[in-house]
Design an enzyme around this catalytic site. Structure first.
Site, PDB file in Angstrom:
ATOM      1  N   GLU A  76      -0.515  -8.640 -18.618  1.00  0.00           N
ATOM      2  CA  GLU A  76      -0.760  -7.873 -17.386  1.00  0.00           C
ATOM      3  C   GLU A  76      -1.524  -6.576 -17.627  1.00  0.00           C
ATOM      4  O   GLU A  76      -2.224  -6.105 -16.742  1.00  0.00           O
ATOM      5  CB  GLU A  76       0.533  -7.604 -16.611  1.00  0.00           C
ATOM      6  CG  GLU A  76       1.475  -6.592 -17.226  1.00  0.00           C
ATOM      7  CD  GLU A  76       2.653  -6.256 -16.305  1.00  0.00           C
ATOM      8  OE1 GLU A  76       3.753  -6.094 -16.822  1.00  0.00           O
ATOM      9  OE2 GLU A  76       2.457  -6.151 -15.086  1.00  0.00           O
ATOM     10  N   CYS A 128       0.862  -1.173   0.000  1.00  0.00           N
ATOM     11  CA  CYS A 128       0.000   0.000   0.000  1.00  0.00           C
ATOM     12  C   CYS A 128       0.902   1.228   0.000  1.00  0.00           C
ATOM     13  O   CYS A 128       2.113   1.107   0.140  1.00  0.00           O
ATOM     14  CB  CYS A 128      -0.858   0.020   1.260  1.00  0.00           C
ATOM     15  SG  CYS A 128      -1.772  -1.513   1.486  1.00  0.00           S
ATOM     16  N   TRP A 154      -3.793  -1.670  -1.258  1.00  0.00           N
ATOM     17  CA  TRP A 154      -3.815  -2.883  -2.070  1.00  0.00           C
ATOM     18  C   TRP A 154      -4.232  -3.993  -1.109  1.00  0.00           C
ATOM     19  O   TRP A 154      -3.497  -4.343  -0.188  1.00  0.00           O
ATOM     20  CB  TRP A 154      -2.433  -3.159  -2.664  1.00  0.00           C
ATOM     21  CG  TRP A 154      -2.434  -4.282  -3.651  1.00  0.00           C
ATOM     22  CD1 TRP A 154      -2.803  -4.225  -4.960  1.00  0.00           C
ATOM     23  CD2 TRP A 154      -2.037  -5.640  -3.418  1.00  0.00           C
ATOM     24  NE1 TRP A 154      -2.658  -5.459  -5.546  1.00  0.00           N
ATOM     25  CE2 TRP A 154      -2.198  -6.344  -4.632  1.00  0.00           C
ATOM     26  CE3 TRP A 154      -1.573  -6.328  -2.304  1.00  0.00           C
ATOM     27  CZ2 TRP A 154      -1.900  -7.703  -4.752  1.00  0.00           C
ATOM     28  CZ3 TRP A 154      -1.279  -7.674  -2.421  1.00  0.00           C
ATOM     29  CH2 TRP A 154      -1.440  -8.335  -3.636  1.00  0.00           C
ATOM     30  N   ASN A 173       1.068  -0.235   5.951  1.00  0.00           N
ATOM     31  CA  ASN A 173       1.439  -0.984   4.744  1.00  0.00           C
ATOM     32  C   ASN A 173       2.136  -2.252   5.195  1.00  0.00           C
ATOM     33  O   ASN A 173       3.169  -2.182   5.856  1.00  0.00           O
ATOM     34  CB  ASN A 173       2.383  -0.134   3.879  1.00  0.00           C
ATOM     35  CG  ASN A 173       3.015  -0.949   2.759  1.00  0.00           C
ATOM     36  OD1 ASN A 173       2.446  -1.951   2.316  1.00  0.00           O
ATOM     37  ND2 ASN A 173       4.176  -0.534   2.299  1.00  0.00           N
ATOM     38  N   GLY A 174       1.573  -3.410   4.851  1.00  0.00           N
ATOM     39  CA  GLY A 174       2.208  -4.675   5.240  1.00  0.00           C
ATOM     40  C   GLY A 174       1.175  -5.667   5.728  1.00  0.00           C
ATOM     41  O   GLY A 174      -0.019  -5.536   5.415  1.00  0.00           O
ATOM     42  N   LYS A 194       4.067  -8.706 -20.460  1.00  0.00           N
ATOM     43  CA  LYS A 194       3.595  -7.322 -20.661  1.00  0.00           C
ATOM     44  C   LYS A 194       2.176  -7.333 -21.212  1.00  0.00           C
ATOM     45  O   LYS A 194       1.316  -6.622 -20.741  1.00  0.00           O
ATOM     46  CB  LYS A 194       4.484  -6.560 -21.661  1.00  0.00           C
ATOM     47  CG  LYS A 194       5.809  -6.067 -21.214  1.00  0.00           C
ATOM     48  CD  LYS A 194       5.805  -4.933 -20.237  1.00  0.00           C
ATOM     49  CE  LYS A 194       5.679  -5.410 -18.814  1.00  0.00           C
ATOM     50  NZ  LYS A 194       6.858  -5.805 -18.129  1.00  0.00           N
ATOM     51  N   LYS A 212       2.604  -2.104  -8.024  1.00  0.00           N
ATOM     52  CA  LYS A 212       3.966  -1.886  -8.496  1.00  0.00           C
ATOM     53  C   LYS A 212       4.988  -2.594  -7.625  1.00  0.00           C
ATOM     54  O   LYS A 212       5.914  -3.212  -8.106  1.00  0.00           O
ATOM     55  CB  LYS A 212       4.248  -0.383  -8.507  1.00  0.00           C
ATOM     56  CG  LYS A 212       5.644  -0.007  -8.994  1.00  0.00           C
ATOM     57  CD  LYS A 212       5.798  -0.332 -10.457  1.00  0.00           C
ATOM     58  CE  LYS A 212       7.157   0.015 -11.005  1.00  0.00           C
ATOM     59  NZ  LYS A 212       7.394  -0.685 -12.281  1.00  0.00           N
ATOM     60  N   GLU A 272       9.000 -12.115 -21.548  1.00  0.00           N
ATOM     61  CA  GLU A 272       8.708 -10.762 -21.063  1.00  0.00           C
ATOM     62  C   GLU A 272       7.613 -10.096 -21.915  1.00  0.00           C
ATOM     63  O   GLU A 272       6.721  -9.431 -21.379  1.00  0.00           O
ATOM     64  CB  GLU A 272      10.003  -9.934 -21.055  1.00  0.00           C
ATOM     65  CG  GLU A 272       9.847  -8.473 -20.717  1.00  0.00           C
ATOM     66  CD  GLU A 272       9.212  -8.191 -19.360  1.00  0.00           C
ATOM     67  OE1 GLU A 272       9.030  -9.118 -18.562  1.00  0.00           O
ATOM     68  OE2 GLU A 272       8.848  -7.021 -19.122  1.00  0.00           O
ATOM     69  N   ARG A 288       0.967   2.015  -5.888  1.00  0.00           N
ATOM     70  CA  ARG A 288       1.235   0.977  -4.890  1.00  0.00           C
ATOM     71  C   ARG A 288      -0.029   0.225  -4.487  1.00  0.00           C
ATOM     72  O   ARG A 288       0.037  -0.751  -3.737  1.00  0.00           O
ATOM     73  CB  ARG A 288       1.872   1.596  -3.650  1.00  0.00           C
ATOM     74  CG  ARG A 288       3.176   2.302  -3.928  1.00  0.00           C
ATOM     75  CD  ARG A 288       3.712   2.940  -2.676  1.00  0.00           C
ATOM     76  NE  ARG A 288       4.084   1.934  -1.704  1.00  0.00           N
ATOM     77  CZ  ARG A 288       5.275   1.369  -1.629  1.00  0.00           C
ATOM     78  NH1 ARG A 288       6.225   1.726  -2.458  1.00  0.00           N
ATOM     79  NH2 ARG A 288       5.536   0.443  -0.725  1.00  0.00           N
ATOM     80  N   HIS A 318       4.990 -30.068 -28.559  1.00  0.00           N
ATOM     81  CA  HIS A 318       4.791 -31.025 -27.465  1.00  0.00           C
ATOM     82  C   HIS A 318       3.505 -30.727 -26.696  1.00  0.00           C
ATOM     83  O   HIS A 318       3.330 -31.220 -25.586  1.00  0.00           O
ATOM     84  CB  HIS A 318       6.016 -31.009 -26.533  1.00  0.00           C
ATOM     85  CG  HIS A 318       7.264 -31.445 -27.235  1.00  0.00           C
ATOM     86  ND1 HIS A 318       7.490 -32.748 -27.603  1.00  0.00           N
ATOM     87  CD2 HIS A 318       8.322 -30.738 -27.695  1.00  0.00           C
ATOM     88  CE1 HIS A 318       8.648 -32.837 -28.235  1.00  0.00           C
ATOM     89  NE2 HIS A 318       9.177 -31.624 -28.307  1.00  0.00           N
TER      90      HIS A 318
HETATM   91  O1  M6R Z   1      10.565  -4.456  -8.128  1.00  0.00           O
HETATM   92  P1  M6R Z   1      10.883  -5.812  -8.672  1.00  0.00           P
HETATM   93  O2  M6R Z   1      11.724  -5.761  -9.900  1.00  0.00           O
HETATM   94  O3  M6R Z   1      11.497  -6.710  -7.623  1.00  0.00           O
HETATM   95  O4  M6R Z   1       9.489  -6.406  -9.050  1.00  0.00           O
HETATM   96  C1  M6R Z   1       9.338  -7.726  -9.485  1.00  0.00           C
HETATM   97  C2  M6R Z   1       8.012  -7.915 -10.189  1.00  0.00           C
HETATM   98  O5  M6R Z   1       6.955  -7.675  -9.315  1.00  0.00           O
HETATM   99  C3  M6R Z   1       7.878  -6.964 -11.377  1.00  0.00           C
HETATM  100  O6  M6R Z   1       8.957  -7.107 -12.244  1.00  0.00           O
HETATM  101  C4  M6R Z   1       6.580  -7.241 -12.160  1.00  0.00           C
HETATM  102  O7  M6R Z   1       6.600  -8.499 -12.725  1.00  0.00           O
HETATM  103  C5  M6R Z   1       6.435  -6.164 -13.216  1.00  0.00           C
HETATM  104  N1  M6R Z   1       5.885  -4.981 -12.634  1.00  0.00           N
HETATM  105  C6  M6R Z   1       5.619  -6.593 -14.384  1.00  0.00           C
HETATM  106  O8  M6R Z   1       5.658  -5.622 -15.378  1.00  0.00           O
END
Ligand code: M6R
Length: 606
Positions: free
Chosen positions: A487, A2, A74, A100-101, A484, A601, A480, A27, A503
């Site tokens: 998500e 959060c 969050w 937050n936590g 992208k 994030k 990757e 966040r 396979h």
């Molecule tokens: O801050 P980090 O690089 O440790 O975050 C890891 C993942 O949460 C982050 O890379 C996530 O997969 C991306 N936001 C996706 O675009």
């Protein structure tokens, strides 16, 4: 997961807190709320949904006052709702708390409080803190919060205000980030520096087990366990608020994609000399360990893990050192075998990802040295690594990581060259060394292809399912690319190693299924072309990113050419069209790419 912010000073707290919530909304955006102190009363206003909904509500209510706290959530414990939104109060609304936590022992604490007559109005773990402070308070908020913090188990950044001490905020930190901004006659606290920078560039970073008491005129820090006062080091934010804003782009993600040419330069600056010499003085203290290392274990999550897969390939091929790449949430529980002369390399944009942080701690427990590639300076992961090198990518606000990924790839390449030099591994690096300075210009050229990519996004926007295929480094890139797309556009995208398609997954390819593919690796180019023909024969519609378009004219339905560089460097370029494709598919589908549903994030909980 959060965002928290607090203000005490001469200005209208409500306005500053709201600004802070907008900056921290990446966040978490399940709900937002604010508590402001005025005339011995605590005004709490909170709303399910985005900060904009809270903002609407604030226009209708009086939230004047000079001290307050605010939160963007969050959800972990309890669904997104007004009731579960922070701030939380005790039975008498004398105290308000943001958090937050996760409080792991909240059920036990709640049962005890209920037995003592406290009634609860939310399903959250956080509410127990408000009731505990209420119970513990005997005229000193610092004393009450400190005693409560000593009973909490879990991860938390907490801020508490009370009508009994109306210009004071007491904050504690364990595991999740918390910064204290030290303005002139005003103090502001926040989960990250973007919410501080407009008011002050000077701040303290609270460490685990520390707490702070702030009023407009003063800031004091203490060790929670002993109560001992700490002489905190003042740190300075070295970027401007403008850097953290959208600079005219519709979304942070699009702005961050556009920044990539500059980010490549920033990551290289001072580290790469034209003769190929690499300077990473931040690794001086671990240079001997790296020289003797027998195996490197790369550990990361999500996009950073995908960068790690590229890193594995580079380090194995260029430095002849065995490398394992692990997803942090697996690594920490799989009892990894690590021996003498192993090194763990963690990669994290935020430096706060809980699983990656746990991996750092596990490695250190086992006596294994840990080095890090991190973006956010002084983050928790950076602080706990034995040595860390920073991306210099600037603040990344869009939830979908773009510029941090490209910067990670650049830095991993530099690390591979550095390790090869350190370990006296000889290979012909001339092509790589000649191409590195061209990367930034090539990245700019790729951004010019946006119109063509928008057309591809138009074709894909109504599809429910698609595949991404590649081999070797191209496989790492399509993993990757698929992440992208899924998500932010919510189109189901599955990345497969091209040789693995037959396979199983090939059964899902039918007329018109989009097949996004990258072909840049000379050693398997022909095999890749054969794999593409296999899916094309089953009706797949081929979108092909390649550095040799002349060889792919007959294969692709849509060809996206990229400049030709050493195959070791091609991921840095081939990902850019895939980022643009995801971005435009998301926008065309009416999604906000900066705020994908269910994601945040910075993943600071397990
Ligand atoms: O801050 P980090 O690089 O440790 O975050 C890891 C993942 O949460 C982050 O890379 C996530 O997969 C991306 N936001 C996706 O675009």
């Amino acid at each position: 997961m959060c965002g928290i912010v607090g203000y005490t000073g001469p200005q209208q707290a409500g306005k500053i807190l709201l600004e802070g919530l907008h900056l921290l909304e990446y966040r978490g955006y399940d709900s937002a709320g604010i508590a402001v102190l005025k005339d011995d009363k605590l005004k709490v206003i909170k709303k399910e949904g985005k900060v904009a909904r809270l903002e609407e509500q604030l226009k209708k209510e009086d939230s004047l006052g000079n001290c307050g706290i605010a939160h963007t959530r969050w959800a972990t414990h309890g669904k997104p709702s007004d009731a579960n939104a922070h701030p939380h109060t005790g039975c008498d609304s004398d105290f308000a708390v943001i958090h937050n936590g996760i409080i792991e022992n909240y059920a036990e604490l709640k049962a005890r409080l209920q037995k003592n007559g406290h009634y609860f109005t939310s399903e959250t773990d956080t509410e127990v803190i408000a009731h505990m402070v209420e119970e513990a308070y005997q005229g000193d908020l610092y004393v009450a919060v400190r005693s409560v913090a000593q009973q909490l188990v879990g991860a938390y950044a907490i801020a508490v205000v009370s009508i009994h001490e109306p210009d004071k905020i007491v904050a504690v930190r364990q595991e999740t980030p918390l910064l204290i901004g030290l303005g002139n006659k005003e103090k502001i606290l926040a989960s990250d520096p973007s919410a501080l920078v407009k008011y002050t560039k000077k701040y303290w970073r609270l460490e685990n087990g520390e707490m702070a008491v702030i009023t407009p005129e003063s800031a004091e820090a203490f060790v929670i366990a002993s109560g001992e006062k700490i002489d905190k080091k003042i740190q300075e934010i070295d970027w401007d608020i403008d850097e953290a804003q959208r600079s005219g782009f519709d979304h942070y993600m699009r702005k961050e994609i556009d920044e990539q040419p500059e980010v490549i330069e920033n990551t290289l600056r001072g580290r790469f000399a034209k003769d190929g010499t690499i300077s990473l003085p931040e690794f001086d203290d671990v240079a001997e360990t790296l020289r003797q290392a027998r195996k490197i274990n790369i550990v990361a999550c999500g996009t950073s893990y995908h960068a790690g897969l590229v890193g594995k390939y580079l380090l194995e091929n260029l430095c002849s050192i065995p490398v394992e790449a692990d997803i942090a949430s697996e690594f920490r529980y799989r009892n990894p075998l690590m021996g003498d002369k192993d090194v763990v390399l963690v990669i994290s944009q935020s430096g706060e990802t809980a699983d990656t942080l746990a991996a750092v701690r596990l490695a250190k427990q086992k006596g294994v040295p840990v080095i890090g590639i991190v973006n956010v300076v002084n983050s928790s992961i950076a602080a706990e690594c034995d040595a860390v090198t920073y991306l210099h990518a600037g603040p990344e606000i869009g939830v979908a990581s773009t510029k941090a990924y490209v910067s990670q790839l650049v830095l991993l390449m530099l690390m591979a060259l550095y390790l090869a030099q350190l370990r006296n591994v000889e290979f012909d690096a001339s092509e790589i060394v000649a191409d590195i300075p061209k990367l930034s210009g090539y990245a700019s050229e790729l951004l010019q292809q946006e119109q063509k990519i928008i057309q591809v996004a138009e074709l894909m926007k109504n599809k429910g399912n698609c595949f991404f295929i590649g081999r070797l480094l191209d496989y790492a890139v399509v993993l990757e690319g698929a992440l992208k797309l899924k998500e932010i556009s919510y189109i189901h995208a599955e990345a497969k190693a091209a040789g693995e398609l037959k396979h199983g997954a090939l059964a899902l390819v039918e007329d018109g299924t989009p097949i996004v593919t990258a072909v840049t690796q000379d050693s398997i180019r022909d095999k890749m072309h054969s794999s593409i023909m296999e899916v094309k024969a089953r009706g797949g519609s081929i979108i092909l990113v390649t550095d040799k378009p002349e060889q792919a004219q007959d294969i692709a339905d849509t060809l996206i050419p990229i400049p030709k560089v050493s195959s070791y460097l091609s991921p840095i370029l081939s990902i850019i069209p895939l980022q643009l494709l995801s971005y435009h598919a998301a926008v065309l589908r009416g999604n906000n790419p900066d705020r994908p549903r269910n994601l945040a994030k910075s993943v600071t909980v397990e």
